[in-house]
Design an enzyme around this catalytic site. Structure first.
Site, PDB file in Angstrom:
ATOM      1  N   ASP A  90       0.766  -1.250   0.000  1.00 35.85           N
ATOM      2  CA  ASP A  90       0.000   0.000   0.000  1.00 35.85           C
ATOM      3  C   ASP A  90       0.801   1.308   0.000  1.00 35.85           C
ATOM      4  O   ASP A  90       0.643   2.134  -0.875  1.00 35.85           O
ATOM      5  CB  ASP A  90      -0.936   0.036   1.218  1.00 35.85           C
ATOM      6  CG  ASP A  90      -1.792  -1.218   1.344  1.00 35.85           C
ATOM      7  OD1 ASP A  90      -1.592  -2.158   0.555  1.00 35.85           O
ATOM      8  OD2 ASP A  90      -2.657  -1.251   2.223  1.00 35.85           O
ATOM      9  N   TRP A 107       4.784  -0.686   4.586  1.00 33.35           N
ATOM     10  CA  TRP A 107       5.593  -1.086   3.426  1.00 33.35           C
ATOM     11  C   TRP A 107       6.720  -0.098   3.135  1.00 33.35           C
ATOM     12  O   TRP A 107       7.296  -0.100   2.062  1.00 33.35           O
ATOM     13  CB  TRP A 107       4.698  -1.277   2.198  1.00 33.35           C
ATOM     14  CG  TRP A 107       3.895  -2.532   2.305  1.00 33.35           C
ATOM     15  CD1 TRP A 107       2.610  -2.647   2.732  1.00 33.35           C
ATOM     16  CD2 TRP A 107       4.330  -3.874   2.012  1.00 33.35           C
ATOM     17  NE1 TRP A 107       2.212  -3.963   2.733  1.00 33.35           N
ATOM     18  CE2 TRP A 107       3.241  -4.739   2.287  1.00 33.35           C
ATOM     19  CE3 TRP A 107       5.529  -4.437   1.559  1.00 33.35           C
ATOM     20  CZ2 TRP A 107       3.313  -6.124   2.106  1.00 33.35           C
ATOM     21  CZ3 TRP A 107       5.590  -5.817   1.374  1.00 33.35           C
ATOM     22  CH2 TRP A 107       4.495  -6.637   1.649  1.00 33.35           C
ATOM     23  N   GLU A 151       3.052  -9.353  11.544  1.00 28.07           N
ATOM     24  CA  GLU A 151       2.790  -8.933  10.171  1.00 28.07           C
ATOM     25  C   GLU A 151       4.091  -8.506   9.490  1.00 28.07           C
ATOM     26  O   GLU A 151       4.348  -8.837   8.338  1.00 28.07           O
ATOM     27  CB  GLU A 151       1.777  -7.781  10.200  1.00 28.07           C
ATOM     28  CG  GLU A 151       1.211  -7.433   8.838  1.00 28.07           C
ATOM     29  CD  GLU A 151       0.178  -6.321   8.911  1.00 28.07           C
ATOM     30  OE1 GLU A 151      -0.103  -5.810  10.020  1.00 28.07           O
ATOM     31  OE2 GLU A 151      -0.352  -5.938   7.855  1.00 28.07           O
TER      32      GLU A 151
END
Ligand code: DGY
Length: 456
Positions: A192, A384, A427
């Site tokens: 993203d 990210w 994550e």
């Protein structure tokens, strides 16, 4: 041994809730990494699909689900097949496989299903989904499972849906006849807020934003999530897509964000190789897939390869310019077998092994940062922007194996397992100190831990 511990876990976790939380926690403390990974997948299993994370991601995400199915296939093949069927139940009539299938589960996730207004599209399915797609990993996963466990009937069942999706990517998302698929939203890249999209965002000036309340900073620190500027553009883009009722030709013409993404196209190329193998198994013609493969192979370098720097850059289809940002997506063509051996060597020796960019060295101690540390936008804990992700490491090490860099692949694998051992199934991870970021009990980190343990 394995069967017994899975049984124990199943007794502790029943259906969609943890029947005995203390017992679950006890098992998690003493179990092997493999059993803990299985427990995470069981924990996030709603019975219909598996949540990527227990709180942060309460619905079914497309590429998460593909990897989750891969993990599930080791200990519960029927459940893995059900996972894939569930995802495919969200397929649009034109073939698009959406990024999220909501499955009518009430949640505090934003954007909620109504926000997308997909019912205005004649192509929308009967179930609630988003109106955009995600990197097409599913055909690769189906092939991997089939090669290991022989599931010819299941392959025959899902092949038409996979072909339909890939055909949609090569038609509705081909803006210039190159065979390369365009993405219209950074969420479609799966990465993203990657710095590679910031140049494109600079040209986007949201005039009026629909009313919305972010939900993604409820369970995860805002410092580990996308900045407000980017988030507003994510929402602005959805608003534009709603106004065009998700008509593909209009989105290609009007989306202010239109990119050819190396990661997405490398995954698609590899998925087409895998779809081709499935087609041969089924005795189906491969002509159409061969055409996609040929077209992409002949245009990939011209579009993405930078000969001076020896790396791949993404492409802004709107302005017709290369995006000069060095992120780990540059290594993804290795996963697809697209670079020549010489290009692979330049990528690996010039960049991946360079401590100024990606290799451990200085304050960075773990592989592989998702953005080169030389980028001014590199941030070690923000989503990210730079942390280490298990999925990227897996895709990269699979690519390294394809080119014979087995020792380097083994090193990255070992480091990845070390991160999981020390911080759990997170994550993403801070590459400086291995601390965990983002969601806890993250399903694809668990699924890929199983894959890395079983296929070292
Ligand atoms: C999120 O919610 O952060 C996702 O990446 C969007 O699909």
């Amino acid at each position: 041994m394995e069967t017994r511990s899975v049984l124990q876990l199943d007794q502790a976790i029943s259906g969609d809730s943890i029947a005995d939380n203390d017992r679950f926690m006890d098992i998690m403390k003493t179990a092997s990494l493999l059993d803990r990974a299985i427990a995470v997948l069981r924990l996030n299993d709603t019975g219909v699909f598996t949540k990527p994370g227990p709180h942060q991601y309460p619905h079914q995400w497309n590429w998460d689900s593909a990897l989750i199915a891969l993990g599930l296939s080791y200990f519960d093949l029927p459940r893995a097949q059900a996972e894939i069927r569930s995802l495919l139940s969200g397929q649009w009539r034109d073939g698009m496989l959406p990024s999220v299938v909501y499955h009518s589960i009430p949640s505090d996730y934003f954007p909620h299903p109504q926000f997308w207004q997909i019912e205005n599209s004649p192509n929308a399915p009967a179930v609630q989904t988003t109106g955009i797609t995600q990197p097409p990993l599913l055909a690769t996963v189906v092939r991997l499972i089939h090669e290991r466990l022989a599931i010819p009937e299941f392959v025959a069942e899902v092949y038409p849906a996979l072909l339909h999706w890939h055909r949609w990517l090569h038609t509705d998302r081909d803006a210039d006849g190159s065979g390369l698929a365009c993405i219209i939203h950074p969420w479609e890249s799966g990465t993203d807020d990657s710095p590679r999209w910031l140049h494109l965002f600079e040209a986007i000036h949201p005039e009026a934003l629909p009313e919305f309340q972010r939900g993604d900073t409820r369970y995860v620190a805002a410092t580990e999530r996308p900045n407000r500027t980017e988030y507003e553009r994510f929402i602005y883009l959805i608003d534009i897509f709603r106004q065009h009722n998700y008509v593909s030709s209009e989105l290609l013409a009007h989306s202010p964000f239109l990119a050819q993404d190396i990661l997405f196209n490398a995954i698609l190329f590899r998925a087409n190789e895998d779809l081709r193998a499935l087609a041969l198994n089924l005795g189906e013609s491969t002509d159409e897939i061969d055409l996609w493969l040929r077209r992409v192979r002949s245009n990939f370098d011209a579009r993405f390869w930078n000969e001076n720097l020896g790396l791949y850059y993404d492409y802004d289809r709107r302005t017709g310019r290369s995006i000069p940002v060095n992120t780990a997506s540059t290594f993804l063509p290795l996963f697809a077998g697209l670079p020549s051996q010489e290009q692979a060597q330049r990528l690996i020796e010039g960049h991946l092994l360079n401590p100024a960019e990606y290799a451990p060295g200085g304050e960075v101690r773990h592989w592989v940062t998702t953005t080169a540390q030389t980028e001014p936008t590199w941030e070690p804990r923000r989503y990210w922007r730079g942390p280490v992700w298990v999925i990227m490491n897996w895709l990269i090490l699979e690519g390294l194996r394809r080119y014979g860099y087995n020792d380097l692949a083994a090193l990255i694998r070992e480091d990845t397992m070390g991160l999981i051992e020390s911080a759990g199934f997170r994550e993403y991870y801070d590459p400086r100190d291995a601390s965990g970021c983002g969601s806890t009990d993250f399903s694809w980190s668990a699924a890929l831990a199983i894959e890395l343990l079983r296929h070292p």
